[in-house]
Design an enzyme around this catalytic site. Sequence first.
Site, PDB file in Angstrom:
ATOM      1  N   LEU A 263      -0.661 -19.466  -6.313  1.00 37.50           N
ATOM      2  CA  LEU A 263       0.177 -20.672  -6.151  1.00 37.50           C
ATOM      3  C   LEU A 263       0.841 -21.151  -7.146  1.00 37.50           C
ATOM      4  CD1 LEU A 263      -2.006 -22.081  -3.069  1.00 37.50           C
ATOM      5  CD2 LEU A 263      -0.396 -20.123  -3.131  1.00 37.50           C
ATOM      6  N   ASP A 264       2.488 -21.473  -6.305  1.00 38.00           N
ATOM      7  CA  ASP A 264       3.125 -22.485  -7.282  1.00 38.00           C
ATOM      8  C   ASP A 264       1.875 -23.875  -7.885  1.00 38.00           C
ATOM      9  OD1 ASP A 264       4.832 -20.583  -8.039  1.00 38.00           O
ATOM     10  OD2 ASP A 264       6.452 -21.726  -6.459  1.00 38.00           O
ATOM     11  N   ARG A 265       2.584 -24.188  -9.205  1.00 38.00           N
ATOM     12  CA  ARG A 265       1.880 -25.707  -8.977  1.00 38.00           C
ATOM     13  C   ARG A 265       2.139 -26.611  -7.564  1.00 38.00           C
ATOM     14  NH1 ARG A 265       3.102 -29.543 -14.364  1.00 38.00           N
ATOM     15  NH2 ARG A 265       1.064 -30.720 -13.824  1.00 38.00           N
TER      16      ARG A 265
ATOM     17  N   THR B 242       3.097 -25.739  -4.866  1.00 39.92           N
ATOM     18  CA  THR B 242       2.716 -25.564  -3.545  1.00 39.92           C
ATOM     19  C   THR B 242       0.796 -25.965  -3.253  1.00 39.92           C
ATOM     20  OG1 THR B 242       4.157 -23.721  -3.563  1.00 39.92           O
ATOM     21  CG2 THR B 242       2.493 -23.380  -2.370  1.00 39.92           C
TER      22      THR B 242
END
Length: 318
Positions: free
Chosen positions: A143-145, A147
């Site tokens: 997951l993106d940081r 998100t």
Amino acid sequence: MGDLDFTKVQFIDVDAERAGQRIDNFLIGLLKGVPKSMVYRLLRKGEVRVNKKRIKPEYKLQGNDVLRLPPIRVSEQSSEPYVNTDRANELEKFILFEDSHLIVLNKPSGIAVHGGSGLSYGVIEAFRAIRPESKFLELVHRLDRDTSGCLMIAKRRSALKSLHEQIRSKTVDKRYLALVAGTWPKSRRVVQAPLHKNTLRSGERVVRVSQDGKPSETRYSVMQRYQGATLVEALPITGRTHQIRVHCQYAGHCIAGDPKYGDKQFEEDVIANTGLKRLFLHAHQLSFDDPRTGERRTFDAAMDEQLQSALSRLIPVE
């Protein structure tokens, strides 16, 4: 496996959990502090052997293999990242599910899934630090940081292999909630736009819609309309970097709080009054076949207080 003594020849018995893993990936994970270039040099020169035979980097380990490691000079500076254990231990309260094979976490926004790009550590390094007794801990996906939401960590190689196969065969269902600019039309259920990833000199990744990019598809449904914004559910069919964020931008409905692909006017006119200080993208639901039992499992991750508070300050429509 025990502590390794890099000053002498060592023999390692490969257990069944490691079966199917490439020897180069196994060594890179095992030999902390050893540059990848040295790992491949040891393999190329035949100094690492399996069952007394030379092997290539792509060799896949088998249960009961005996691995020979030569003496290895390791940098005195440890490659292990410094982990603030107090902060790392806080992640325990975000665990949605855990058994002998798997952890499902409701990852908070603001922490990366792994270290790198100037970050000393992420979720996976934190769990390895607070769970030193665990022989195997690996991210199943990312997951993106910024998100938040459902994130899987495998505790067994067999679980990792099973879940990776499910991801490849598109039987893992990951659903996200995103607050986007304007009125998302109910008729727009799919965004198909090829995505091309560029890495800037700074190491920052920027993704753009481009005919030179990889085919990418996200399916959308409207959850709730507000004055000036829409809460949508996004189901990514492909798993490209920043896919949902860029597809929303491409559709003309940028995600709230997105510093990279956002809409400045939307932030000023609508979001500034909500108190939102983060990306409004949350992996709220995850479904997959349990790698241990085979049964279908679904997990729901609640939005954090900041996301819920932001929605409460918007005026619903319809």
